[in-house]
Design a protein around this motif. Structure first.
Motif, PDB file in Angstrom:
ATOM      1  N   UNK A 123       0.887  -1.250   0.089  1.00 41.30           N
ATOM      2  CA  UNK A 123       0.260  -0.035  -0.117  1.00 41.30           C
ATOM      3  C   UNK A 123       0.991   1.268  -0.143  1.00 41.30           C
ATOM      4  N   UNK A 124       0.058   2.471  -0.287  1.00 39.12           N
ATOM      5  CA  UNK A 124       0.925   3.568  -0.319  1.00 39.12           C
ATOM      6  C   UNK A 124       1.811   3.769   1.136  1.00 39.12           C
ATOM      7  N   UNK A 125       0.807   3.667   2.165  1.00 36.17           N
ATOM      8  CA  UNK A 125       1.488   4.004   3.383  1.00 36.17           C
ATOM      9  C   UNK A 125       2.656   2.885   3.881  1.00 36.17           C
ATOM     10  N   UNK A 126       2.590   1.558   3.417  1.00 35.81           N
ATOM     11  CA  UNK A 126       3.602   0.580   3.633  1.00 35.81           C
ATOM     12  C   UNK A 126       4.518   0.858   2.840  1.00 35.81           C
ATOM     13  N   UNK A 127       4.545   1.470   1.676  1.00 37.33           N
ATOM     14  CA  UNK A 127       5.881   1.778   0.768  1.00 37.33           C
ATOM     15  C   UNK A 127       6.583   3.015   1.364  1.00 37.33           C
ATOM     16  N   UNK A 128       5.980   3.920   1.865  1.00 38.68           N
ATOM     17  CA  UNK A 128       6.612   5.210   2.298  1.00 38.68           C
ATOM     18  C   UNK A 128       7.168   4.668   3.835  1.00 38.68           C
ATOM     19  N   UNK A 129       6.680   3.890   4.636  1.00 40.32           N
ATOM     20  CA  UNK A 129       7.295   3.521   5.827  1.00 40.32           C
ATOM     21  C   UNK A 129       8.364   2.661   5.580  1.00 40.32           C
ATOM     22  N   UNK A 130       8.440   1.685   4.191  1.00 42.40           N
ATOM     23  CA  UNK A 130       9.631   0.972   4.041  1.00 42.40           C
ATOM     24  C   UNK A 130      10.781   1.700   3.691  1.00 42.40           C
ATOM     25  N   UNK A 131      10.375   2.607   2.692  1.00 45.26           N
ATOM     26  CA  UNK A 131      11.458   3.402   2.396  1.00 45.26           C
ATOM     27  C   UNK A 131      12.075   4.434   3.380  1.00 45.26           C
ATOM     28  N   UNK A 132      11.435   4.817   4.161  1.00 49.88           N
ATOM     29  CA  UNK A 132      11.827   5.569   5.266  1.00 49.88           C
ATOM     30  C   UNK A 132      12.897   4.736   5.997  1.00 49.88           C
ATOM     31  N   UNK A 133      12.622   3.631   6.308  1.00 52.74           N
ATOM     32  CA  UNK A 133      13.540   2.687   7.218  1.00 52.74           C
ATOM     33  C   UNK A 133      14.785   2.488   6.309  1.00 52.74           C
ATOM     34  N   UNK A 134      14.654   2.218   4.889  1.00 54.10           N
ATOM     35  CA  UNK A 134      15.689   2.297   4.004  1.00 54.10           C
ATOM     36  C   UNK A 134      16.743   3.548   4.129  1.00 54.10           C
ATOM     37  N   UNK A 135      15.992   4.695   4.061  1.00 58.08           N
ATOM     38  CA  UNK A 135      16.891   5.964   4.255  1.00 58.08           C
ATOM     39  C   UNK A 135      17.379   6.156   5.632  1.00 58.08           C
ATOM     40  N   UNK A 136      16.866   5.772   6.763  1.00 57.31           N
ATOM     41  CA  UNK A 136      17.434   5.658   8.045  1.00 57.31           C
ATOM     42  C   UNK A 136      18.386   4.986   8.064  1.00 57.31           C
ATOM     43  N   UNK A 137      18.470   3.837   7.644  1.00 56.74           N
ATOM     44  CA  UNK A 137      19.507   2.853   7.617  1.00 56.74           C
ATOM     45  C   UNK A 137      20.825   3.417   6.901  1.00 56.74           C
ATOM     46  N   UNK A 138      20.711   3.783   5.955  1.00 59.34           N
ATOM     47  CA  UNK A 138      21.859   4.461   5.145  1.00 59.34           C
ATOM     48  C   UNK A 138      22.396   5.891   5.559  1.00 59.34           C
ATOM     49  N   UNK A 139      21.453   6.584   6.138  1.00 66.62           N
ATOM     50  CA  UNK A 139      21.943   7.828   6.771  1.00 66.62           C
ATOM     51  C   UNK A 139      23.036   7.704   7.757  1.00 66.62           C
ATOM     52  N   UNK A 140      22.640   6.626   8.535  1.00 60.99           N
ATOM     53  CA  UNK A 140      23.607   6.183   9.647  1.00 60.99           C
ATOM     54  C   UNK A 140      25.063   5.772   9.218  1.00 60.99           C
ATOM     55  N   UNK A 141      25.116   5.174   7.710  1.00 57.03           N
ATOM     56  CA  UNK A 141      26.088   4.726   7.313  1.00 57.03           C
ATOM     57  C   UNK A 141      27.073   6.219   6.920  1.00 57.03           C
TER      58      UNK A 141
END
Length: 482
Positions: free
Chosen positions: A464-482
């Motif tokens: 869903x649109x909400x699930x997509x946004x949530x998953x991409x936010x997790x990806x961004x958070x993971x790589x921002x920390x790197x």
């Protein structure tokens, strides 16, 4: 009765189920349940099919079969199998693997054919042996020219052609095939024309001078009617005529006969339409894709690594386009104009961009934008990858992009599709991504097949649109920390 009702009837009888009890469990009265069982009425929803499966205590394989029969009942036989075949078409696309697996074969023949007269071939083995010799000899000459009239389901010859042409010196290959004039699926539940496309795609990837032309006929009747030698392979020195079952053949080396057959072949070919139109150079590809504006029609971009072109800025182009790229200034100008046009198309809000989560992860790990040849740019640095994924996230919020739960196809050797009701192309990388091949889809039936697939992908396959946004936010958070 439908396939669903026949299967349901079988399970009810074999498991000794009382219709009244099944009806009560599913929330139906007995008469309506009888209508479902007899095929006079379809189950009202997937939830009802869930209840039926649960009450019947079906095994996983039985449940899968009943659910498939339900989908066929809802969608119709031809729609179901056509869309299933397209899904299989993308899932099984393995251009490089097919060539490599065949290259180790010992099929190349060393024996010379008789230099004059004729040769009778009395088995599939003898035909394969002779054609291997003829084709190998012709393709390994830069001035060679093969004329082929046979169906792509001659698996041995198609595989041998792909393997030889990938190693050869640029001989020309003209191939005439027959497409089925009946759009319905065959008895094998296979969309024959889509299968033909799958078979010839390998040759487009292995030879820059392969061209396929098509005409329409009833394929089943063509092979079943009386026809002595419907298939033919012509080189400069040999002509091989083949029976419909490819069990008998006749080779001639007589120059006048070969010249006559070439003239007949060329006359037919000049009246036919190319199945696909190949677009090779990067500049030509940019000009071509820029011409595909769908106007008021809907269109679909189908690629597992997300289409990032609408988010590319001039700064990114200047930074990452290879400085030693031949004609770099001209290329930069072309790609800037292309991105401007793509941005206006993007804003028009009538294109749906389909991608997968694995495609996003592949980009953010590698920095490679798969819709451009690898030799044209450097992989993006991590901060710029994060920037583009952030823009992708915003596009998902606007519901311009839709993310698949599972990958469809091979992310390392991906097949891309852009399609509207009037135009479309397939694109795939060769030479480890250093070059891209664009194939304009010229045949209307195939164009409809791909458009219909994209328009009717089951919503359950998407986040869903909400699930997509949530998953991409997790990806961004993971790589921002790197």
């Amino acid at each position: 009765m439908s396939e669903f009702s026949e299967l349901l009837t079988y399970y009810i009888h074999s498991k000794d189920i009382k219709t009244q009890e099944l009806a009560h469990y599913c929330g139906l009265d007995r008469s309506n349940m009888y209508k479902v069982i007899c095929g006079k009425r379809k189950p009202s929803s997937e939830e009802m099919v869930d209840k039926i499966c649960k009450f019947l205590h079906l095994l996983p394989a039985e449940e899968t079969e009943l659910r498939e029969a339900y989908e066929i009942a809802v969608l119709g036989h031809d729609n179901y199998y056509r869309r299933k075949d397209v899904l299989k078409f993308f899932s099984e696309f393995r251009l490089t693997a097919q060539q490599e697996s065949f290259s180790g074969s010992d099929a190349v023949v060393g024996a010379e054919l008789t230099p004059d007269g004729a040769l009778i071939l009395n088995s599939r083995h003898e035909i394969n042996h002779a054609l291997s010799h003829i084709i190998s000899r012709e393709l390994n000459d830069s001035t060679g020219h093969l004329r082929l009239l046979f169906q792509p389901d001659f698996d041995y010859l198609m595989s041998f052609l792909a393997a030889e042409s990938s190693r050869a010196s640029g001989a020309r290959i003209d191939h005439i095939i027959c497409l089925n004039n009946d759009s319905k699926t065959t008895q094998s539940r296979r969309n024959y024309n889509l299968y033909c496309l799958k078979q010839v795609m390998t040759l487009y990837g292995s030879s820059s001078k392969y061209n396929c032309f098509y005409y329409y006929d009833n394929v089943a009747s063509k092979t079943e009617n009386i026809s002595i030698f419907p298939y033919i392979v012509i080189s400069r020195k040999y002509a091989c005529l083949l029976s419909p079952d490819i069990q008998k053949g006749y080779i001639t080396t007589e120059p006048a006969s070969i010249r006559m057959l070439k003239e007949i072949f060329d006359r037919h070919m000049n009246r036919l339409t190319p199945l696909l139109c190949r677009i090779d150079s990067v500049v030509s590809q940019l000009e071509y894709t820029a011409s595909l504006h769908p106007g008021h029609n809907t269109a679909y971009s189908f690629q597992m690594t997300p289409c990032l072109t609408p988010f590319l800025s001039q700064r990114l182009l200047e930074k990452y386009i290879a400085p030693d790229l031949p004609g770099r200034i001209h290329f930069l100008e072309k790609i800037k104009n292309y991105i401007q046009q793509m941005s206006s198309v993007y804003e028009a809000d009538n294109i749906t961009y389909i991608f997968s989560l694995k495609g996003v992860l592949h980009f953010i790990k590698t920095g490679k934008i798969s819709e451009y040849p690898a030799d044209a740019y450097f992989p993006l640095e991590l901060p710029d990858r994060i920037l583009l994924v952030r823009q992708l996230l915003n596009a998902c919020r606007q519901k311009k992009y839709k993310m698949l739960k599972d990958n469809i196809g091979n992310i390392e050797n991906e097949l891309f599709l852009f399609v509207s009701q009037k135009k479309g192309y397939l694109m795939f990388p060769i030479d480890s991504g250093r070059n891209l091949i664009y194939l304009d889809i010229a045949e209307p039936g195939l164009l409809f097949t791909f458009y219909d697939f994209c328009e009717n992908i089951n919503e359950k396959m998407f986040y869903s649109s909400d699930e997509t946004v949530r998953l991409l936010q997790k990806v961004l958070e993971k790589y921002r920390k790197q």
